[in-house]
Motif scaffolding. Structure first.
Motif, PDB file in Angstrom:
ATOM      1  N   UNK A  66      29.291 -39.871 -29.405  1.00  0.00           N
ATOM      2  CA  UNK A  66      30.533 -40.316 -30.050  1.00  0.00           C
ATOM      3  C   UNK A  66      30.231 -41.097 -31.331  1.00  0.00           C
ATOM      4  N   UNK A  67      29.093 -41.749 -31.353  1.00  0.00           N
ATOM      5  CA  UNK A  67      28.678 -42.525 -32.526  1.00  0.00           C
ATOM      6  C   UNK A  67      28.527 -41.645 -33.769  1.00  0.00           C
ATOM      7  N   UNK A  68      28.187 -40.379 -33.572  1.00  0.00           N
ATOM      8  CA  UNK A  68      27.902 -39.484 -34.686  1.00  0.00           C
ATOM      9  C   UNK A  68      29.077 -38.578 -35.065  1.00  0.00           C
ATOM     10  N   UNK A  69      30.205 -38.737 -34.376  1.00  0.00           N
ATOM     11  CA  UNK A  69      31.403 -37.972 -34.736  1.00  0.00           C
ATOM     12  C   UNK A  69      31.937 -38.478 -36.070  1.00  0.00           C
ATOM     13  N   UNK A  70      32.428 -37.577 -36.878  1.00  0.00           N
ATOM     14  CA  UNK A  70      32.934 -37.943 -38.215  1.00  0.00           C
ATOM     15  C   UNK A  70      34.371 -38.458 -38.166  1.00  0.00           C
ATOM     16  N   UNK A  71      35.217 -37.788 -37.409  1.00  0.00           N
ATOM     17  CA  UNK A  71      36.620 -38.165 -37.332  1.00  0.00           C
ATOM     18  C   UNK A  71      36.832 -39.210 -36.249  1.00  0.00           C
ATOM     19  N   UNK A  72      37.641 -40.204 -36.549  1.00  0.00           N
ATOM     20  CA  UNK A  72      37.878 -41.301 -35.617  1.00  0.00           C
ATOM     21  C   UNK A  72      38.461 -40.815 -34.289  1.00  0.00           C
ATOM     22  N   UNK A  73      39.368 -39.862 -34.329  1.00  0.00           N
ATOM     23  CA  UNK A  73      39.962 -39.356 -33.086  1.00  0.00           C
ATOM     24  C   UNK A  73      38.898 -38.710 -32.201  1.00  0.00           C
ATOM     25  N   UNK A  74      38.032 -37.895 -32.817  1.00  0.00           N
ATOM     26  CA  UNK A  74      36.950 -37.250 -32.053  1.00  0.00           C
ATOM     27  C   UNK A  74      35.994 -38.304 -31.492  1.00  0.00           C
ATOM     28  N   UNK A  75      35.715 -39.301 -32.292  1.00  0.00           N
ATOM     29  CA  UNK A  75      34.841 -40.400 -31.870  1.00  0.00           C
ATOM     30  C   UNK A  75      35.423 -41.097 -30.636  1.00  0.00           C
ATOM     31  N   UNK A  76      36.716 -41.401 -30.700  1.00  0.00           N
ATOM     32  CA  UNK A  76      37.389 -42.085 -29.587  1.00  0.00           C
ATOM     33  C   UNK A  76      37.460 -41.199 -28.340  1.00  0.00           C
ATOM     34  N   UNK A  77      37.774 -39.925 -28.543  1.00  0.00           N
ATOM     35  CA  UNK A  77      37.877 -38.996 -27.412  1.00  0.00           C
ATOM     36  C   UNK A  77      36.539 -38.851 -26.695  1.00  0.00           C
ATOM     37  N   UNK A  78      35.455 -38.691 -27.463  1.00  0.00           N
ATOM     38  CA  UNK A  78      34.121 -38.563 -26.860  1.00  0.00           C
ATOM     39  C   UNK A  78      33.723 -39.850 -26.132  1.00  0.00           C
ATOM     40  N   UNK A  79      34.036 -40.978 -26.749  1.00  0.00           N
ATOM     41  CA  UNK A  79      33.706 -42.260 -26.138  1.00  0.00           C
ATOM     42  C   UNK A  79      34.436 -42.404 -24.802  1.00  0.00           C
ATOM     43  N   UNK A  80      35.725 -42.108 -24.787  1.00  0.00           N
ATOM     44  CA  UNK A  80      36.511 -42.210 -23.546  1.00  0.00           C
ATOM     45  C   UNK A  80      35.994 -41.251 -22.486  1.00  0.00           C
ATOM     46  N   UNK A  81      35.619 -40.043 -22.906  1.00  0.00           N
ATOM     47  CA  UNK A  81      35.074 -39.051 -21.975  1.00  0.00           C
ATOM     48  C   UNK A  81      33.790 -39.573 -21.320  1.00  0.00           C
ATOM     49  N   UNK A  82      32.891 -40.107 -22.134  1.00  0.00           N
ATOM     50  CA  UNK A  82      31.625 -40.632 -21.610  1.00  0.00           C
ATOM     51  C   UNK A  82      31.832 -41.836 -20.707  1.00  0.00           C
ATOM     52  N   UNK A  83      32.706 -42.752 -21.115  1.00  0.00           N
ATOM     53  CA  UNK A  83      32.964 -43.951 -20.308  1.00  0.00           C
ATOM     54  C   UNK A  83      33.596 -43.579 -18.971  1.00  0.00           C
ATOM     55  N   UNK A  84      34.518 -42.632 -18.993  1.00  0.00           N
ATOM     56  CA  UNK A  84      35.182 -42.192 -17.757  1.00  0.00           C
ATOM     57  C   UNK A  84      34.168 -41.556 -16.799  1.00  0.00           C
ATOM     58  N   UNK A  85      33.295 -40.715 -17.341  1.00  0.00           N
ATOM     59  CA  UNK A  85      32.274 -40.070 -16.516  1.00  0.00           C
ATOM     60  C   UNK A  85      31.310 -41.108 -15.942  1.00  0.00           C
TER      61      UNK A  85
END
Length: 161
Positions: A66-85
């Protein structure tokens, strides 16, 4: 038929990364984007039904990606996905010290704005309370983490030396 079964078993085992390799990669994963990508690729075939420690490392790889995502929405979505898992993995194996270490390592390094720093004290206590009961290999891995961790004071680090 035996040959086919042996071949299928070998292919299945060859696809799953071993924990020692993953641990080694994890220690250097924040040094560069290429390290993070290699780590993520090694864990890409891990599913929720695999060994929960590997699932936790996969969650960490998603959080790091998520740290390397360019768009903020993608960054947030990946972060939430990882935290949830990661949280669901801890819920399924709350007594797995290595999964607690993974969460602690993530939480002590994420920006406060994420709101994902709520378990640092709990995980730190779990590591210190259960450190002595671990096998030598895991103790060494835990020790290496604790000695470089920002969450442990110099006095607290003395228990692993």
């Amino acid at each position: 038929m035996k040959l086919l079964l042996t071949l299928l078993l070998w292919v299945n085992l060859a696809g799953t990364p071993d924990l020692a390799t993953i641990r080694k990669l994890y220690t250097g994963v924040t040094k560069s984007e290429s390290n993070a990508k290699e780590f993520s690729e090694k864990l890409s075939d891990i599913s929720n039904s695999d060994d929960k420690t590997l699932v936790a490392y996969k969650a960490a790889s998603i959080l790091l990606d998520s740290k390397f995502e360019k768009k903020m929405k993608n960054k947030m979505d990946r972060f939430k996905e990882g935290a949830k898992l990661l949280e669901s993995t801890i819920k399924s194996e709350p007594n797995n010290i290595e999964i607690r270490l993974i969460r602690l390592s993530i939480q002590e390094n994420v920006p406060p704005i994420t709101g994902y720093k709520k378990n640092i004290k709990e995980d730190k206590k779990y590591l210190t309370d259960h450190y002595s009961a671990q096998n030598a290999t895991l103790k060494e891995y835990l020790k290496d983490f604790i000695l470089q961790s920002k969450s442990f004071s110099e006095k607290e680090k003395q228990f692993v030396k």
